[in-house]
Write an enzyme that holds these catalytic residues in place. Structure first.
Site, PDB file in Angstrom:
ATOM      1  N   HIS B 258       0.825  -1.218   0.000  1.00 29.76           N
ATOM      2  CA  HIS B 258       0.000   0.000   0.000  1.00 29.76           C
ATOM      3  C   HIS B 258       0.855   1.262   0.000  1.00 29.76           C
ATOM      4  CE1 HIS B 258      -4.043  -1.680   0.416  1.00 29.76           C
ATOM      5  NE2 HIS B 258      -3.528  -2.610   1.192  1.00 29.76           N
ATOM      6  N   ASP B 321      -0.717  -4.646   5.821  1.00 26.98           N
ATOM      7  CA  ASP B 321      -1.722  -5.511   5.202  1.00 26.98           C
ATOM      8  C   ASP B 321      -1.513  -5.675   3.701  1.00 26.98           C
ATOM      9  OD1 ASP B 321      -2.250  -2.717   5.198  1.00 26.98           O
ATOM     10  OD2 ASP B 321      -4.271  -3.097   4.449  1.00 26.98           O
ATOM     11  N   GLU B 322      -2.014  -6.791   3.220  1.00 26.93           N
ATOM     12  CA  GLU B 322      -2.243  -7.014   1.797  1.00 26.93           C
ATOM     13  C   GLU B 322      -1.029  -6.798   0.897  1.00 26.93           C
ATOM     14  OE1 GLU B 322      -6.992  -6.012   1.549  1.00 26.93           O
ATOM     15  OE2 GLU B 322      -5.614  -4.366   1.209  1.00 26.93           O
ATOM     16  N   VAL B 323       0.075  -7.474   1.224  1.00 27.12           N
ATOM     17  CA  VAL B 323       1.222  -7.491   0.301  1.00 27.12           C
ATOM     18  C   VAL B 323       1.053  -8.702  -0.611  1.00 27.12           C
ATOM     19  CG1 VAL B 323       3.719  -7.568   0.129  1.00 27.12           C
ATOM     20  CG2 VAL B 323       2.636  -6.519   2.142  1.00 27.12           C
ATOM     21  N   GLU B 373      -1.828  -9.096   9.569  1.00 27.56           N
ATOM     22  CA  GLU B 373      -0.677  -9.709   8.910  1.00 27.56           C
ATOM     23  C   GLU B 373       0.637  -9.548   9.674  1.00 27.56           C
ATOM     24  OE1 GLU B 373      -3.027  -7.953   7.460  1.00 27.56           O
ATOM     25  OE2 GLU B 373      -3.324  -8.478   5.354  1.00 27.56           O
TER      26      GLU B 373
END
Lengths: 696, 696
Positions: B258, B321-323, B373
């Site tokens: 992000h 988050d969200e890699v 995460e």
């Protein structure tokens, strides 16, 4: 000051009936412009306004124009929610190309060229104007033209050649009776710009408050304002803000009457003995300056000198209205002075005073503006008369060589419907018979927002949207006068004005919510159904009908403070009744709608009563709710009688009219607006014969 | 952090069912408080609040408390329109006497004492609190208590002993995907104060924007923000503003994913080759910081050092988050590093990164907060997990010794009704089975306002009023969970929140007006009738249902942007249907109301179609209007069938359900909310026998 010759000299289509024909409220005008421009020729295509929209400035430029274009782009982005490029370019390939010829005067003058030409076609738009004043007006016109279309935002193709009918198009705000914070003044200036008004007349002193900082005489604001005043820095900022919008700022310091607040800190200026306190009540009061006191003129000399440097405008308003003379009569020194100087009346004494003050104003480089009362024999010809008395007074002044502006007919605080203000023309009545030269002396007019019953919370709703109709009166041709067209366009601009930060729609809703408190949604809906069709009592009846003597400390949280001064719902109801009667009561659709409305009103009171038990502010209007319910019952009964096709009995009629009479009475300082239209139905039913007799 | 033991230890009436019993939406709760206090005993009298109202501060004082009292008085004057004395006194004879015992911590800490006791009786009120935090909460409670009464404004007699259930009650605002101006953040902090939330979590960096000035690395904001960023002075001002309201500010800098906006100015931090541009689309993207780059840690050391000095809070959010790992997989150097260091997966690589960053955060005196995460084996125990995954994840963390806050279930952008958020409890699910010690680790929760589809114009309406229901979840007892009571109080606080400047009600109306353009009042009413009963599609379906791929430059001027995320009208309609069915379809009043509603819907489309021809924004919802019209027809047909008292034919049922299926489909990214309730009526009609079979 060639304001009257403009329409003809343009030599093209003169507007009025042609582009804005008579229409019902449901119809939309060809162009949603307010004020209507001097001339316009519409095309068949339109200019798409999308994210590729750009603006270029060519010709003369100045920082004020740059700011105007920035403001225009922000406003366009706001009203479309499009992510526009927020900077003007210099490329003549821009979608809107602006060409300004030269500067306007550093200090705006009466009668400066405000004209512009705006051409819009499918491929672009061009705005040309001699001065930034015209450019700014043209940008506002463009903003009004842009609206949703079948395939995106667009402006209709049109060629507009526009200039104002009158050079003086003002709004007066009384910041003295209730203090109005600066940010609220500013958003009202934004509203003025949107409808092309160019004079902000600032009523800064009154019995109830002295609202500007004086560095020479600090006791004026320190003791006369309850600490609610504008600093000089704030005032300078406001003047710059106004100039940025092509608006002059004319300060008013009301004298020799309306001046109690001055005397709290400076009792030596008064004709009475003092001490004085800030007045809390409303009305005309005795305190007045002592015209026989030479120290008064020395004081005013210094005071006007200070204020004249703050306010760059060429005009300086000295009030002059409503001196009752009681302090003068009670003061032997003043009586002696009158005899000594052969002043036969208090009017003559005031004329003496006005003459002295006028010289001081001229000494400091300004021209006097005053209310009708300053016009007495011998007053110099260069003063400007602001007439609260009417066109006859204005015409008389013009005949004597005085310039004048009309405010009679434009008092926003009297609660008139927009159409009534709209019907008043500065050139009607006696003014219509003036010679061309005399007519030139009628500079225009000003709407006036007197502030006994307005404060920061509801002032926007007392000015707008009705002020836009008055703005049109001052800008557009005298021929532009169809109220149905005006109302349709007023409805449009009213929503647009909210984008400027004005709160005339939203605040009313919030105040109703306060009155309702923790109501259920059904109760709130019932309260809104009632408040939608009431209006505050009109003209000067609010004070005599008040539950207790109102003062500046009276809370303004009642229904009378919260509802708009003009009920759209009641007007539409009246139109529906007229439409029904116009078809000899044979329009089934109108009848269905009327029945639904009457049923809702009849049943509304039962829904509202539980809330009236819990909220004292609702309880106050409980009888109005009962009256509305009764009107609903009468309406249904009238429709039933009409359906029978025979004249209804006299007894029935008398009973219904008795109910309507109750409904027509002011209660809680509120008028129940649908009553007269219901009466029409009752009379139609009594006439019978499918209402044939009741045709309007 | 004794947040859970408080309710019992007060030793008096514990709220929930007793003072806030199950009620229909039309009923009003005994106390209009949100959040419901820990304990309250109501009396029978009330305290009149009029112009003689005064406040005294006794005990500990500090400038922040003075400002809080000033704010309280302004707000009280605002909500009553009473001309109150606007300064606190020191006299203990004041109507409201405040006693604060001692200071709170200079930098607010998690678990500080926020309790207060508020006693109101007919002669006065007393507010006592250990610290200013409790005092400020108590003042908000008092403001909520004051409302219109039968004889003026008043607060009911009550003794309230209150303290929060959870010490961490937050709202996260994503200022990165769309920039949210500071004044809008501020009014949302005002809203948080009103409902006793105490953490503002500020999501400041994203793929789509880097929103804070960095003096050490100015390319971050200069190249990564489209010039839309907060200066450090503005941020410090905001933090002071928050502290004044008892609110901590936790900044979030999302890393290693992000983070595209960082790389526009600093491509050397990324795992890919670059160059990078500010991301305009929504979703999860490949760019990620390079965890193998020692220069990255040097950069982050300096960056965190700079930010840690700006944000005084003890917590520092690093996202996490969200890699998606694609840039890591594509980079041979990173692959080599993983092998070399025995990092078997990208999760392990991220754990390595998180460990390194955590050390930097600790070095600068802060504690790490991260999304789920960041919780991987070996992470130090002092970090706080913010769970977007849910209670199971939170419980697992607590079992392992980690503190956590819940955000799953509180994503405001998903468009859930308030009741659905309200039903989510941080202590439900797996968390309910934790040991007392483990439960202590659940600090509370945060609602999250992700900003793909919100901007400055509509963000208030996406947060409020639903956020108040979530605030109650975090403050009040777990037993306080009746949705009918919550909705009644939410309706009340929603109106009150508008006095703070929040625009969640007014802006929606303005946006609808933009969509309508120059509509007649009838057309506007028809548009509102439709927009009143649609809601944007839920969860993550908006993007797949978009007419074109949405980006940050997509105009947000459509109906889906303008309507509230929860339709009050549709909810009330559903309640009305349930009420009708609950009486075996014998409630004539309900049937009359349903018939009126169905008739209005049936006829609405014809009124709206002319506008749909003129406005592309209305045209987009023309099929929704037809569907609503069809629902009206189905509803009327169902009522007719019910009135027959016999089961309706199967063919009829199939035809009606086919229409309802159409209505249930999302169109123009909108859901037509009344469809399921109409289906209930159809099924009741098909079952026949005066709906006996359809009883809910």
């Amino acid at each position: 000051m060639d304001h009257k010759s403009g329409l003809q000299s343009l030599g093209i289509l003169v507007l009025g009936v042609c582009l804005f024909p008579t229409m019902t409220a449901a119809q939309q005008p060809v162009l949603n412009l307010i004020p209507v421009p001097a001339a316009a020729q519409t095309g068949s295509s339109s200019l798409r306004v999308d994210v590729s929209f750009t603006v270029a400035q060519t010709g003369y430029s100045e920082p004020r124009l740059d700011r105007a274009v920035d403001r225009f782009l922000r406003q366009l982005a706001h009203q479309t929610a499009l992510p526009l490029a927020m900077k003007a370019t210099k490329s003549t390939k821009a979608v809107l190309v602006i060409q300004t010829e030269h500067a306007s005067k550093e200090v705006l003058e009466v009668g400066e060229d405000e004209s512009y030409v705006l051409e819009v076609n499918a491929s672009g738009a061009k705005l040309t104007a001699p001065t930034p004043l015209g450019t700014m007006h043209g940008l506002q016109t463009f903003l009004q033209l842009v609206d949703v279309s079948p395939d995106g935002f667009a402006a209709p193709a049109v060629t507009i050649q526009d200039k104002p009918r009158f050079p003086w198009r003002g709004l007066m705000i009384d910041s003295a009776r209730h203090f109005i914070p600066l940010d609220i003044i500013k958003r009202n200036l934004d509203g003025m710009e949107a409808v092309k008004m160019n004079v902000f007349h600032w009523h800064l002193s009154e019995n109830q408050g002295f609202r500007i900082e004086s560095k020479k005489f600090p006791k004026l604001h320190e003791l006369g304002s309850d600490n609610l005043y504008y600093t000089q820095d704030e005032v300078r900022d406001l003047i710059a803000y106004a100039r940025d919008r092509g608006i002059r700022v004319v300060p008013e310091f009301d004298m020799p009457g309306h001046s109690t607040a001055w005397f709290v800190g400076h009792p030596e200026l008064a004709s009475g003995k003092g001490p004085y306190e800030i007045e809390r009540r409303w009305g005309i009061f005795d305190p007045a300056m002592d015209p026989t006191n030479e120290k008064l003129y020395k004081f005013l000399d210094e005071f006007i000198s200070e204020m004249a440097r703050i306010f760059p405008d060429h005009f300086f308003h000295i009030g002059g209205d409503e001196v009752n003379g009681k302090e003068w009569d009670a003061n032997p020194k003043i009586q002696a002075f009158k005899k000594e100087h052969g002043l036969q009346s208090n009017d003559a004494l005031q004329a003496y005073f006005s003459g002295r003050v006028q010289k001081l104003v001229v000494k400091h480089g300004k021209t006097v503006v005053g209310w009708d009362e300053v016009l007495v024999p011998g007053v110099p010809k260069d003063i400007v008369i602001q007439s609260w008395r009417g066109q006859a007074s204005l015409a008389q002044a013009a005949k004597q060589g005085y310039r004048g502006i009309l405010s009679n007919g434009y008092y926003l605080d009297l609660g008139w419907p927009a159409a009534r203000h709209y019907a008043v023309d500065p050139m009607s009545g006696d003014a219509a018979n003036l010679s061309p030269e005399e007519k030139q002396r009628v500079l225009g007019g000003e709407s006036c927002m007197w502030a006994e019953y307005v404060n920061a919370e509801n002032i926007d709703s007392r000015i707008w949207p009705r002020n836009a109709a008055i703005a049109e009166r001052f800008w557009s041709s005298q021929e532009v006068r169809d109220p149905a067209s005006m109302y349709a366009r007023l409805n449009f601009i009213s929503a647009r004005l909210e984008w400027l930060g004005l709160t005339h729609k939203t605040y009313s809703r919030k105040m109703i919510q306060r009155i309702a408190g923790a109501a259920s949604l059904d109760e709130l809906a019932a309260l809104r159904a009632l408040t939608d069709v009431v209006e505050p009592v009109k003209d000067y009846t609010r004070q005599p009908l008040a539950p207790a003597e109102p003062t500046s400390a009276t809370p303004m949280n009642r229904v009378v403070d919260a509802v708009p001064l003009e009920s759209d719902s009641a007007r539409h109801f009246g139109e529906l009744v007229d439409q029904f009667l116009a078809t000899s009561c044979r329009d089934a659709d109108s009848e269905t709608r009327l029945r639904a409305q009457f049923t809702a009103w009849r049943d509304n009171d039962a829904k509202l009563q539980p809330l009236a038990q819990r909220s004292f502010l609702v309880k106050e209007v409980a009888t109005r709710s009962q009256d509305l319910s009764a009107l609903g019952t009468v309406g249904l009964s009238a429709l039933d009688a009409i359906d029978k096709g025979q004249p209804a009995p006299d007894l029935w009629k008398a009973q219904q009219l008795a109910v309507i009479e109750q409904a027509k009475k002011p209660k809680a300082q509120l008028l129940l607006m649908p009553a007269p239209a219901v009466q029409k139905l009752v009379e139609a039913a009594a006439a019978g014969g499918a209402c044939a007799a009741a045709k309007p």
